[in-house]
Design an enzyme around this catalytic site. Structure first.
Site, PDB file in Angstrom:
ATOM      1  N   GLU A 433       0.849  -1.189   0.000  1.00  0.00           N
ATOM      2  CA  GLU A 433       0.000   0.000   0.000  1.00  0.00           C
ATOM      3  C   GLU A 433       0.888   1.245   0.000  1.00  0.00           C
ATOM      4  O   GLU A 433       1.722   1.412   0.882  1.00  0.00           O
ATOM      5  CB  GLU A 433      -0.868  -0.069   1.266  1.00  0.00           C
ATOM      6  CG  GLU A 433      -1.498   1.232   1.671  1.00  0.00           C
ATOM      7  CD  GLU A 433      -2.187   1.120   3.045  1.00  0.00           C
ATOM      8  OE1 GLU A 433      -2.135   0.051   3.668  1.00  0.00           O
ATOM      9  OE2 GLU A 433      -2.760   2.133   3.462  1.00  0.00           O
ATOM     10  N   ASP A 506      -0.978  -1.317   5.940  1.00  0.00           N
ATOM     11  CA  ASP A 506      -0.846  -0.804   7.303  1.00  0.00           C
ATOM     12  C   ASP A 506      -1.745  -1.571   8.253  1.00  0.00           C
ATOM     13  O   ASP A 506      -2.796  -2.059   7.857  1.00  0.00           O
ATOM     14  CB  ASP A 506      -1.261   0.684   7.348  1.00  0.00           C
ATOM     15  CG  ASP A 506      -0.268   1.554   6.609  1.00  0.00           C
ATOM     16  OD1 ASP A 506       0.850   1.066   6.341  1.00  0.00           O
ATOM     17  OD2 ASP A 506      -0.619   2.705   6.288  1.00  0.00           O
ATOM     18  N   ASP A 508      -3.923  -0.709  10.246  1.00  0.00           N
ATOM     19  CA  ASP A 508      -4.998   0.138  10.767  1.00  0.00           C
ATOM     20  C   ASP A 508      -6.273  -0.067   9.929  1.00  0.00           C
ATOM     21  O   ASP A 508      -6.316  -0.935   9.071  1.00  0.00           O
ATOM     22  CB  ASP A 508      -4.580   1.618  10.769  1.00  0.00           C
ATOM     23  CG  ASP A 508      -4.272   2.107   9.350  1.00  0.00           C
ATOM     24  OD1 ASP A 508      -4.491   1.336   8.390  1.00  0.00           O
ATOM     25  OD2 ASP A 508      -3.812   3.258   9.209  1.00  0.00           O
ATOM     26  N   ASP A 510      -7.694   1.710   7.573  1.00  0.00           N
ATOM     27  CA  ASP A 510      -7.525   1.905   6.132  1.00  0.00           C
ATOM     28  C   ASP A 510      -6.815   0.719   5.501  1.00  0.00           C
ATOM     29  O   ASP A 510      -7.191   0.254   4.432  1.00  0.00           O
ATOM     30  CB  ASP A 510      -6.706   3.173   5.860  1.00  0.00           C
ATOM     31  CG  ASP A 510      -7.589   4.398   5.864  1.00  0.00           C
ATOM     32  OD1 ASP A 510      -8.829   4.212   5.876  1.00  0.00           O
ATOM     33  OD2 ASP A 510      -7.056   5.516   5.858  1.00  0.00           O
TER      34      ASP A 510
END
Ligand code: 1YM
Length: 645
Positions: A433, A506, A508, A510
């Site tokens: 990403e 990541d 998280d 997102d």
């Protein structure tokens, strides 16, 4: 339980029985496919199947499945109870025949449906042979009759052990899987059973199935599945996180050539088809004659309707099958006395008559429905025509890319940092990403075997896009060319350039979203990559802990806690919470996430036993309805608790 001496001599029949059960124990794979998790769960389905057959015969309305503390499973039904009378030919009670003679199953009593092909329907005797012990109780004539077996062999004779209410009838089976056979795992997964049992309840309208996890006495979990609407409700359930384009679920049923047919359909505003087919309540992921009959019928009927009603002009080409199935959710369920299965995994219906039976029933009843409901007919036809136009545009876009790649000699995407080794078995590709994390990964990687493909921002949601947009999307094109397999009809797994496709995002919300978008794309366009175990998720750490110039990493909150206890909770502890991959330098990224010696990868797998649930998971997570998504995340909280939601 007492171990009773048997009071008969071993005769020829008994020796045959022992040989039969021994064959099952020697080659369990032949009877249940695998002794891994899937085979273990299969034991439960085999016993439940017998109870469902009793429901299909009209004698049973409730099935109760309980996971017990000692890892045994109890299945209870309120049917007639397995017959306890003497079987003249075998010279033993019928129930004993059912549990000790291979392939006996429902065939004995006649009637009902038993599947004879493939892995299914091998019955109670196989479960018995693969259990450390099994006990059956039959409630009949106010009495409880019980028999016990150990590793398939009778250990106590069938006898009355107590009284029950005079009206009560039914069968109760409890078994403990043999750990010497199920070495890989002998723990039942509640969610896996839940999905399959829910499916069974949908497929048998009116039947109530209760699943209870009583392994932890502190917190019992109970789920009940009961659908008066049957597969009609199944379609509503599958569409619950999508937006249906008309209110009704269309339902067709009938019987032809001794084949019972049931079909339910409804279109939603997405662009994917979700059709599931079943034979005698068993999923046929590879389809077969029943699905072909269904598809023929709807293509033909919608074309006829659109022509007759001038929705399709004379000079316009016919709608294709794909056009009328865009956004279609469908269940096709047939019941056949002696189904023939084909294909490598015996999951494809071969019975020729099923094709005509389904085609006939659906054509006739759908034609009538469309005549009676012109508004709905118009909505579906118009959606199909839009699909036809989009498909045309997509074909042109695809032909263009195909020609281009042919000219360029299959040029790889510019952003790809490829590896030097050319043997796919040694190679892996990280889908990363963001460009900055992509940069770190390119520096960190081992050039020989690790390729890096950075993706910019969120990739396209393929659940919400038409084909022409999907093929036009740069990130998706980059992945398709990098993998080398092609897609759809051109897909060729042998051309895969990397045997590990690793999604690295990541840790998280997102990141989780991007992972899901990527998985959705892979699942919809290249499901074989997932099925054959080529897809992985990287696990970047959440925390870095520094003390006295030493560094530790923690991958979740629990691990951080443990680490703090281990190294001591001092003043000078420095804890850094990583917000994204970009915060790590190349060395850290290598050490924590990419070094094959140290990293942890999660392999992406799917529960193929309940195929329709996978579909639902993706549409629930990616669809536009918030409520089902929240419910899903809550229900599956233990899987996503590290997503910070
Ligand atoms: C918890 C598992 O096995 N229920 C069950 C099995 C049978 C019957 C009823 C049954 C079937 C018939 C007649 C028939 C079976 N019987 C046989 C056999 N629950 C569970 N409930 N009477 C009762 O098919 O005609 C096999 S399965 F062969 F003995 F008839």
């Amino acid at each position: 339980m007492e171990n009773e001496k048997l009071d008969f001599e071993y005769g020829a029949d008994q020796i045959q029985i022992l040989e039969g059960l021994e064959a099952v124990r020697k080659r369990p794979g032949m009877y249940i496919g695998t002794t891994a998790s899937r085979g273990l769960h299969h034991l439960v389905y085999e016993i439940v199947d017998n109870a469902v057959d009793e429901a299909l015969a009209g004698f049973c309305s409730v099935i109760d499945v309980t996971l017990n503390q000692d890892n045994s499973v109890t299945v209870i039904d309120n049917g007639r109870g397995i017959p306890i009378g003497m079987n003249q030919k075998a010279g033993i009670p019928a129930v004993e025949v059912v549990f000790t003679i291979l392939h006996a199953g429902g065939k004995f009593g006649g009637g009902g449906y038993k599947v004879s092909g493939g892995l299914h329907g091998v019955g109670a005797s196989v479960v018995n042979a693969l259990s450390d012990w099994l006990e059956v109780e039959i409630f009949q004539d106010g009495k409880i009759h019980r028999q016990r077996y150990e590793r398939g062999i009778v250990s106590s004779k069938l006898r009355v052990v107590g009284d029950c209410e005079p009206e009560k009838t039914g069968t109760k089976v409890t078994f403990l899987p043999d750990v010497t056979i199920f070495q890989e795992t002998h723990t039942f997964e509640f969610d896996v059973l839940k999905q399959r049992l829910r499916e069974m309840a949908f497929l048998t309208k009116g039947l109530r199935i209760i699943l209870c996890d009583a392994r932890d006495p502190e917190k019992e979990i109970k789920r009940e599945f009961h659908y008066e609407g049957g597969i009609k409700e199944f379609v509503t359930y599958l569409n619950r996180s999508k937006t249906a384009i008309y209110d009704t679920v269309l339902y067709f049923e009938g019987k032809k050539n001794n084949i019972e047919v049931e079909v339910a359909i409804q279109h939603n505003d997405s662009y994917v088809e979700s059709s599931y087919s079943f034979v005698n309540n068993i999923n046929t992921p590879e389809g077969g004659t029943h699905l072909i009959g269904f598809r023929n019928a709807i293509t033909k009927t919608f074309n006829d309707y659109a022509r007759t009603n001038k929705i399709l002009k004379d000079n316009e080409p016919n709608l294709s099958g794909e056009d009328v199935r865009e956004g279609l959710t469908a269940i096709v369920s047939v019941k056949i006395e002696d189904p023939q299965f084909e294909g490598q995994t015996k999951q494809k219906l071969g019975t020729t008559e099923a094709r005509g039976a389904v085609d006939n029933i659906v054509s006739e009843q759908l034609t009538y429905f469309l005549e009676q409901n012109p508004q709905i007919a118009k909505i579906i036809c118009e959606k199909s025509i839009l699909a036809q136009r989009a498909r045309d545009a997509a074909r042109k876009a695809r032909d263009l890319t195909r020609r281009k790649t042919a000219l360029d000699g299959m040029s790889l995407p510019g952003k790809l940092a490829d590896c030097s080794d050319k043997d796919p078995k040694n190679c892996e590709i990280y889908i990363v990403e963001g460009d900055s994390a992509g940069g770190s990964a390119k520096t960190a990687r081992s050039r020989a075997t690790q390729a890096i493909l950075p993706l910019r921002g969120k990739i396209l949601n393929v659940e919400k896009s038409r084909l022409d947009r999907i093929y036009g999307n740069a990130e998706i094109k980059a992945m398709i060319t990098a993998f080398g397999t092609g897609i759809h009809d051109d897909f060729d797994i042998d051309k895969l350039r990397y045997h590990k496709i690793i999604i690295m995002t990541d840790a998280d919300v997102d990141g989780a979203h991007i992972s899901t978008l990527l998985l959705t794309f892979l699942y919809r366009f290249m499901p074989e990559l997932i099925k054959q175990g080529y897809v992985y998720m990287a696990q970047p750490p959440l925390y870095k802990l520094e003390k006295n110039k030493k560094t530790w990493y923690a991958y979740n909150d629990d691990e951080l806690e443990r680490l703090l206890i281990e190294v001591g909770r001092d003043q000078n502890n420095k804890i850094q919470r990583y917000k994204g991959l970009g915060e790590m330098d190349a060395t850290q990224l290598w050490d924590t996430t990419m070094d094959p010696e140290k990293r942890v990868l999660l392999k992406v797998t799917m529960n193929e036993e309940a195929e329709s649930e996978i579909d639902l998971t993706f549409t629930t997570l990616m669809g536009d309805k918030v409520e089902p998504r929240r419910e899903f995340i809550e229900e599956n909280a233990r899987f996503v608790k590290n997503l910070d939601i």
